[in-house]
Scaffold this motif. Structure first.
Motif, PDB file in Angstrom:
ATOM      1  N   ASP A 169       0.799  -1.230   0.000  1.00  0.00           N
ATOM      2  CA  ASP A 169       0.000   0.000   0.000  1.00  0.00           C
ATOM      3  C   ASP A 169       0.831   1.278   0.000  1.00  0.00           C
ATOM      4  OD1 ASP A 169       1.015  -0.212   2.523  1.00  0.00           O
ATOM      5  OD2 ASP A 169      -0.914  -0.256   3.562  1.00  0.00           O
ATOM      6  N   GLY A 170       2.130   1.157  -0.181  1.00  0.00           N
ATOM      7  CA  GLY A 170       2.963   2.339  -0.333  1.00  0.00           C
ATOM      8  C   GLY A 170       3.267   3.104   0.928  1.00  0.00           C
ATOM      9  N   ASP A 171       3.100   2.485   2.102  1.00  0.00           N
ATOM     10  CA  ASP A 171       3.384   3.193   3.348  1.00  0.00           C
ATOM     11  C   ASP A 171       4.797   2.940   3.862  1.00  0.00           C
ATOM     12  OD1 ASP A 171       3.223   0.588   4.217  1.00  0.00           O
ATOM     13  OD2 ASP A 171       1.700   0.955   5.759  1.00  0.00           O
ATOM     14  N   LYS A 172       5.630   2.309   3.045  1.00  0.00           N
ATOM     15  CA  LYS A 172       7.037   2.023   3.350  1.00  0.00           C
ATOM     16  C   LYS A 172       7.203   0.900   4.364  1.00  0.00           C
ATOM     17  CE  LYS A 172       7.981   5.519   0.702  1.00  0.00           C
ATOM     18  NZ  LYS A 172       8.354   5.296  -0.722  1.00  0.00           N
ATOM     19  N   LEU A 173       6.127   0.216   4.702  1.00  0.00           N
ATOM     20  CA  LEU A 173       6.200  -0.940   5.590  1.00  0.00           C
ATOM     21  C   LEU A 173       5.776  -2.187   4.810  1.00  0.00           C
ATOM     22  CD1 LEU A 173       4.534   0.463   8.849  1.00  0.00           C
ATOM     23  CD2 LEU A 173       6.987   0.236   8.362  1.00  0.00           C
ATOM     24  N   PRO A 174       6.576  -3.253   4.814  1.00  0.00           N
ATOM     25  CA  PRO A 174       6.193  -4.454   4.069  1.00  0.00           C
ATOM     26  C   PRO A 174       5.015  -5.169   4.719  1.00  0.00           C
ATOM     27  CG  PRO A 174       8.192  -4.867   5.314  1.00  0.00           C
ATOM     28  CD  PRO A 174       7.885  -3.402   5.469  1.00  0.00           C
ATOM     29  N   ASP A 175       4.173  -5.721   3.873  1.00  0.00           N
ATOM     30  CA  ASP A 175       2.984  -6.448   4.314  1.00  0.00           C
ATOM     31  C   ASP A 175       3.138  -7.929   3.960  1.00  0.00           C
ATOM     32  OD1 ASP A 175       1.649  -3.873   4.942  1.00  0.00           O
ATOM     33  OD2 ASP A 175       1.711  -3.631   2.768  1.00  0.00           O
ATOM     34  N   ILE A 176       2.371  -8.772   4.623  1.00  0.00           N
ATOM     35  CA  ILE A 176       2.453 -10.215   4.426  1.00  0.00           C
ATOM     36  C   ILE A 176       1.416 -10.637   3.394  1.00  0.00           C
ATOM     37  CG2 ILE A 176       2.282 -12.485   5.519  1.00  0.00           C
ATOM     38  CD1 ILE A 176       2.928 -11.103   8.196  1.00  0.00           C
ATOM     39  N   VAL A 177       1.875 -11.191   2.283  1.00  0.00           N
ATOM     40  CA  VAL A 177       0.993 -11.698   1.240  1.00  0.00           C
ATOM     41  C   VAL A 177       0.948 -13.215   1.348  1.00  0.00           C
ATOM     42  CG1 VAL A 177       0.531 -11.786  -1.237  1.00  0.00           C
ATOM     43  CG2 VAL A 177       1.659  -9.778  -0.247  1.00  0.00           C
ATOM     44  N   THR A 178      -0.252 -13.768   1.497  1.00  0.00           N
ATOM     45  CA  THR A 178      -0.383 -15.212   1.647  1.00  0.00           C
ATOM     46  C   THR A 178      -1.802 -15.619   1.248  1.00  0.00           C
ATOM     47  OG1 THR A 178      -0.034 -17.103   3.154  1.00  0.00           O
ATOM     48  CG2 THR A 178      -1.029 -15.108   4.096  1.00  0.00           C
ATOM     49  N   PRO A 237     -13.249 -21.542   0.355  1.00  0.00           N
ATOM     50  CA  PRO A 237     -12.808 -20.754  -0.798  1.00  0.00           C
ATOM     51  C   PRO A 237     -11.295 -20.567  -0.829  1.00  0.00           C
ATOM     52  CG  PRO A 237     -14.749 -19.756   0.172  1.00  0.00           C
ATOM     53  CD  PRO A 237     -14.344 -20.867   1.098  1.00  0.00           C
ATOM     54  N   PRO A 238     -10.704 -20.658  -2.011  1.00  0.00           N
ATOM     55  CA  PRO A 238      -9.248 -20.482  -2.159  1.00  0.00           C
ATOM     56  C   PRO A 238      -8.892 -18.994  -2.146  1.00  0.00           C
ATOM     57  CG  PRO A 238     -10.225 -20.975  -4.277  1.00  0.00           C
ATOM     58  CD  PRO A 238     -11.341 -21.047  -3.287  1.00  0.00           C
ATOM     59  N   VAL A 239      -8.769 -18.450  -0.966  1.00  0.00           N
ATOM     60  CA  VAL A 239      -8.572 -17.012  -0.810  1.00  0.00           C
ATOM     61  C   VAL A 239      -7.097 -16.641  -0.865  1.00  0.00           C
ATOM     62  CG1 VAL A 239     -10.687 -16.679   0.519  1.00  0.00           C
ATOM     63  CG2 VAL A 239      -8.555 -17.233   1.703  1.00  0.00           C
ATOM     64  N   ALA A 240      -6.854 -15.398  -1.217  1.00  0.00           N
ATOM     65  CA  ALA A 240      -5.544 -14.770  -1.074  1.00  0.00           C
ATOM     66  C   ALA A 240      -5.753 -13.447  -0.348  1.00  0.00           C
ATOM     67  CB  ALA A 240      -4.882 -14.548  -2.429  1.00  0.00           C
ATOM     68  N   TYR A 241      -4.892 -13.139   0.599  1.00  0.00           N
ATOM     69  CA  TYR A 241      -4.979 -11.916   1.403  1.00  0.00           C
ATOM     70  C   TYR A 241      -3.605 -11.271   1.482  1.00  0.00           C
ATOM     71  CZ  TYR A 241      -9.618 -12.463   3.624  1.00  0.00           C
ATOM     72  OH  TYR A 241     -10.969 -12.524   3.880  1.00  0.00           O
ATOM     73  N   TYR A 242      -3.597  -9.964   1.777  1.00  0.00           N
ATOM     74  CA  TYR A 242      -2.390  -9.419   2.373  1.00  0.00           C
ATOM     75  C   TYR A 242      -2.748  -8.872   3.745  1.00  0.00           C
ATOM     76  CZ  TYR A 242      -3.115  -4.346   1.190  1.00  0.00           C
ATOM     77  OH  TYR A 242      -3.559  -3.046   1.093  1.00  0.00           O
ATOM     78  N   PHE A 243      -1.808  -9.005   4.659  1.00  0.00           N
ATOM     79  CA  PHE A 243      -1.978  -8.539   6.026  1.00  0.00           C
ATOM     80  C   PHE A 243      -1.129  -7.280   6.186  1.00  0.00           C
ATOM     81  CE2 PHE A 243      -3.340 -12.861   6.142  1.00  0.00           C
ATOM     82  CZ  PHE A 243      -4.315 -12.926   7.126  1.00  0.00           C
ATOM     83  N   LYS A 244      -1.830  -6.155   6.265  1.00  0.00           N
ATOM     84  CA  LYS A 244      -1.188  -4.843   6.314  1.00  0.00           C
ATOM     85  C   LYS A 244      -0.550  -4.608   7.676  1.00  0.00           C
ATOM     86  CE  LYS A 244      -2.438   0.069   6.422  1.00  0.00           C
ATOM     87  NZ  LYS A 244      -1.233   0.570   5.753  1.00  0.00           N
ATOM     88  N   LEU A 245       0.754  -4.326   7.672  1.00  0.00           N
ATOM     89  CA  LEU A 245       1.463  -4.019   8.907  1.00  0.00           C
ATOM     90  C   LEU A 245       1.121  -2.602   9.358  1.00  0.00           C
ATOM     91  CD1 LEU A 245       3.549  -4.401  11.154  1.00  0.00           C
ATOM     92  CD2 LEU A 245       5.340  -3.883   9.474  1.00  0.00           C
ATOM     93  N   VAL A 246       0.633  -2.480  10.593  1.00  0.00           N
ATOM     94  CA  VAL A 246       0.278  -1.186  11.177  1.00  0.00           C
ATOM     95  C   VAL A 246       1.046  -1.022  12.484  1.00  0.00           C
ATOM     96  CG1 VAL A 246      -1.572   0.255  12.106  1.00  0.00           C
ATOM     97  CG2 VAL A 246      -2.025  -1.253  10.153  1.00  0.00           C
ATOM     98  N   ARG A 247       1.760   0.073  12.601  1.00  0.00           N
ATOM     99  CA  ARG A 247       2.458   0.393  13.850  1.00  0.00           C
ATOM    100  C   ARG A 247       1.762   1.554  14.536  1.00  0.00           C
ATOM    101  NH1 ARG A 247       8.619   0.605  11.496  1.00  0.00           N
ATOM    102  NH2 ARG A 247       8.996  -1.648  11.280  1.00  0.00           N
ATOM    103  N   ASP A 248       1.505   1.387  15.824  1.00  0.00           N
ATOM    104  CA  ASP A 248       0.921   2.437  16.655  1.00  0.00           C
ATOM    105  C   ASP A 248       1.793   2.561  17.892  1.00  0.00           C
ATOM    106  OD1 ASP A 248      -0.571   4.263  18.020  1.00  0.00           O
ATOM    107  OD2 ASP A 248      -2.287   2.940  18.384  1.00  0.00           O
ATOM    108  N   GLY A 249       2.830   3.409  17.781  1.00  0.00           N
ATOM    109  CA  GLY A 249       3.808   3.467  18.857  1.00  0.00           C
ATOM    110  C   GLY A 249       4.546   2.147  18.936  1.00  0.00           C
TER     111      GLY A 249
END
Length: 399
Positions: free
Chosen positions: A313-322, A340-352
């Protein structure tokens, strides 16, 4: 194969305990034939458009409607297995043209296919004729080998396992078409060809990539001269991992480890690195478990046999694609095979100092294979997702 795919179609509509998330991607199936469990992206013909490769076929950008054969195609029964497990695109012989690396069925060969552009120039559209094949390694074990620069010499190596030993393979500097040399970094262990989980990254912060595997990590020594044995640090990361990554998830300056817990079961986690009197330890943080409430958004799926780590998503933090590998061992061989054969990405969010991973649905029809790759295929600066598996070959483009 078309009749088999039609017979499998009802499985895509089976309900599952998933978050009600609108996909932010448009998924296109390039073929419904089962050729490969992996796929890769790169500009094969250097026309400025990204192309895709999955098993025997290259699909040419920008619309991927034109394809050519890399080698004679064989369509596989989805109850069985493909000889193509993982794909990479790289200039192996240094001639300026991207070649194809294909890691085969566990315990079998890894090959690279030479881009014929040097012999058939200029290359316009799809290449004509099959590509010349060259052996990298006669026996490549493990179900999650990877391709990357673990030695730090600026060139990619095949990072894998053979004869019960972990290690990496390098080409003959004078002739990359010769079989490559395997450099063992571990002693021979009780590791069979279907062992799961390999990755690499700098765990201890000394600037040298270390090798990750499901039972721990192997510390790269100060010098690789003479192929020394690397120091082993036992950590119970996973029962059967997928691809593994070292990354500083929480931003504290220490690289953590990201992995699937069971490639044919449930679980996704990151392991926080801590230091006690200079001793490296890891604390598990679950991202997704066997039940919906293990994830804050209620997302839950099994068979996470492939992982990529990319800033989606362009926030400079890598996300997990699986995602879910479809029918890894047929219709009844694994946990929850018909969801269902799903694909997701898990967006890394830092809060402090707090960290969370927010699931974003990529597709409910593609799943993943033994590999999933996120790359920008249309030049808009946003990574897209390429998949090859028993349901076919897919590209999911960010809207």
């Amino acid at each position: 194969m078309h009749s088999k795919s039609a017979a499998l179609g009802f499985l895509l509509l089976t309900p599952a305990a998933l978050a009600a998330t609108e996909p932010q991607f448009t998924t296109t199936r390039l073929t419904d034939a089962f050729y490969s469990e992996g796929a890769a992206a790169g500009d094969l013909n250097k026309d400025g458009h990204v192309d895709l490769v999955a098993g025997p076929f290259a699909y040419y950008g920008p619309d991927f409607t034109m394809r050519s054969e890399i080698y004679p195609p064989v369509s596989h029964d989805p109850h069985g297995y493909s000889k193509s497990f993982i794909e990479y695109i790289d200039d192996v012989n240094g001639d300026g043209w991207p070649d194809i690396v294909e890691i085969g069925f566990p315990g079998e060969q890894t090959w690279w296919y030479a881009n014929p552009a040097g012999q058939r120039s200029p290359l316009v559209g799809a290449t004509r004729g099959h590509w010349d094949r060259h052996l990298i390694l006669e026996v490549t074990d493990n179900e999650s080998p990877t391709w990357g620069d673990i030695t730090g010499d600026g060139k990619n190596e095949l990072i894998a396992q053979t004869d019960g030993k972990f290690g990496y393979s390098t080409p003959d500097a004078s002739d990359p078409t010769k079989p490559w040399t395997f450099h063992a970094i571990s002693p021979k262990g009780d590791r069979q060809r279907f062992t799961h989980g390999i990755g690499f990254g700098d765990v201890n912060g000394d600037g040298k990539p270390d090798l990750l595997e499901k039972t721990g990590w192997w510390e790269q020594p100060a010098s690789l001269e003479g192929d020394p044995e690397w120091k082993y640090h036992p950590v119970n990361f996973a029962g059967n991992a997928a691809q593994m990554y070292a990354y500083d998830v929480n931003g504290d300056g220490l690289n953590d480890v990201i992995t699937a817990l069971q490639a044919h079961g449930w679980g996704l986690a990151w392991y926080e690195q801590t230091r006690e009197n200079d001793e490296i330890k890891f604390k598990q943080h679950m991202i997704m478990g066997e039940r919906g409430f293990d994830n804050p958004k209620g997302v839950c799926f099994s068979q996470l046999h492939a992982i990529d780590l990319v800033d989606m998503d362009g926030d400079k933090l890598p996300d997990i694609v699986t995602g879910k590998r479809f029918w890894a061992h047929g219709p009844s061989g694994d946990a929850d095979p018909d969801s269902p054969p799903v694909a997701y990405y898990f967006k890394l969010v830092r809060d402090g100092s707090k960290v969370s991973f927010e699931p974003v649905l990529i597709s409910d029809m593609s799943g993943v294979g033994t590999q999933v790759m996120a790359r920008d295929v249309n030049g808009d600066g946003k990574p897209d997702v390429i998949v090859g598996n028993k349901l076919g070959t897919f590209v999911s483009v960010q809207k």
